[in-house]
Write an enzyme that holds these catalytic residues in place. Structure first.
Site, PDB file in Angstrom:
ATOM      1  N   HIS A  80       0.838  -1.203   0.000  1.00 14.94           N
ATOM      2  CA  HIS A  80       0.000   0.000   0.000  1.00 14.94           C
ATOM      3  C   HIS A  80       0.874   1.254   0.000  1.00 14.94           C
ATOM      4  CE1 HIS A  80      -3.201  -2.800   1.199  1.00 14.94           C
ATOM      5  NE2 HIS A  80      -4.042  -1.871   0.779  1.00 14.94           N
ATOM      6  N   LYS A  84      -0.541   4.847   4.537  1.00 18.18           N
ATOM      7  CA  LYS A  84      -1.378   3.903   5.286  1.00 18.18           C
ATOM      8  C   LYS A  84      -0.788   3.688   6.671  1.00 18.18           C
ATOM      9  CE  LYS A  84      -3.787  -0.522   4.872  1.00 18.18           C
ATOM     10  NZ  LYS A  84      -5.086   0.116   5.175  1.00 18.18           N
TER      11      LYS A  84
END
Length: 290
Positions: free
Chosen positions: A178, A182
């Protein structure tokens, strides 16, 4: 361009109008309205034939407070971004929430009090926080899933089928990647994949998950599920489940190129909730994958 910029800087005045009597549209409020996911949801709602933006919530420190929720698109929706939960939910039937656990829990309580249904895409909940949401579902209908993408949930079904067929002789690893912003790891989607696999194998993820490897680890223990998390750049979300056997390797992968997939899945959840009064559901229920 000048008109769009001017619209962004104009505060919305006047109350949000309630839906017309007899309207068949789903009246949807969005939490985190000025964030990346909030913008994607608002854009998807505006493009939908059967959903209408009915409220927009954000934290009091957001620069968008008081401005039109669709101003970033160059349109006037008549819905102001507000930090007041009562105002944001006044005309909503469903709230879509992709924020943080603490904020989501506050919204759960407010929705429970007002009979507003919820679609929750927030991740990072503790077990105790999940219990609070399950308790609220005794009074309102909630769809909660760590990933609202239709493709991801179909991938989870494939992973479930593979886990049953490859229950012996295959080591299982889950690799996710990600963007750098995040804040939780492993991702909620990766954890959900682990739960689906563990359940298919008749195990508990708590007993089988391996989240860290460092130094002299010894041989890999059979029947464990390993997790690896990558963070960098602007990666929207990649998930791979690896079944490594002797002489062969099976990889089931989903890669998201845009958050629009999460938005479209969320609207499918909104439509599903139209037929539910109360209860806790997930995307397998929405997509008929049980």
């Amino acid at each position: 361009m000048k008109g769009t910029q001017a619209l962004k800087n104009v505060a919305v005045t006047g109350a949000v109008q309630p839906p017309p009597a007899g309207s068949t549209q789903h009246q949807v409020a969005v939490a985190g309205a000025s964030g990346r996911m909030g913008h994607m949801l608002i854009e998807a709602i505006r493009a939908s034939d059967d959903c209408r933006l009915a409220g927009a919530l954000d934290v009091a420190s957001s620069l968008a407070i008081g401005n039109d929720a669709a101003a970033f698109l160059g349109h006037a929706s008549g819905v102001p971004v507000t930090a007041d939960i009562a105002t944001g939910l006044a005309h909503a039937q469903v709230l879509i929430d992709f924020t943080r656990p603490e904020g989501t829990l506050a919204h759960v309580q407010a929705c429970r009090e007002r009979g507003v249904k919820m679609v929750i895409g927030t991740t990072g909940f503790t077990d105790a926080q999940k219990d609070q949401i399950a308790d609220a579902a005794r009074d309102i209908a909630i769809v909660m899933a760590p990933n609202m993408s239709v493709g991801v949930n179909v991938t989870m079904k494939l992973v479930e089928m593979a886990a049953r067929a490859l229950a012996e002789g295959y080591d299982i690893e889950i690799i996710e990647a990600h963007h750098r912003h995040k804040v939780d790891a492993p991702s909620g989607t990766a954890l959900k994949m682990g739960e689906v696999i563990a359940q298919a194998l008749g195990q508990s993820l708590k007993d089988t998950a391996v989240y860290e490897r460092h130094g002299h680890t010894g041989e890999r223990k059979p029947s464990t599920i390993g997790f690896s998390a990558i963070r960098g750049g602007d990666i929207v979300g990649d998930h791979t489940v690896l079944f490594a056997g002797t002489g062969e390797r099976i990889e089931i992968t989903h890669k998201a190129a845009s958050r629009s997939t999460y938005a479209q899945g969320s609207l499918r959840a909104v439509r599903f909730l139209g037929g539910q009064e109360r209860g806790l559901f997930d995307m397998f229920d929405v997509l008929g994958l049980r």
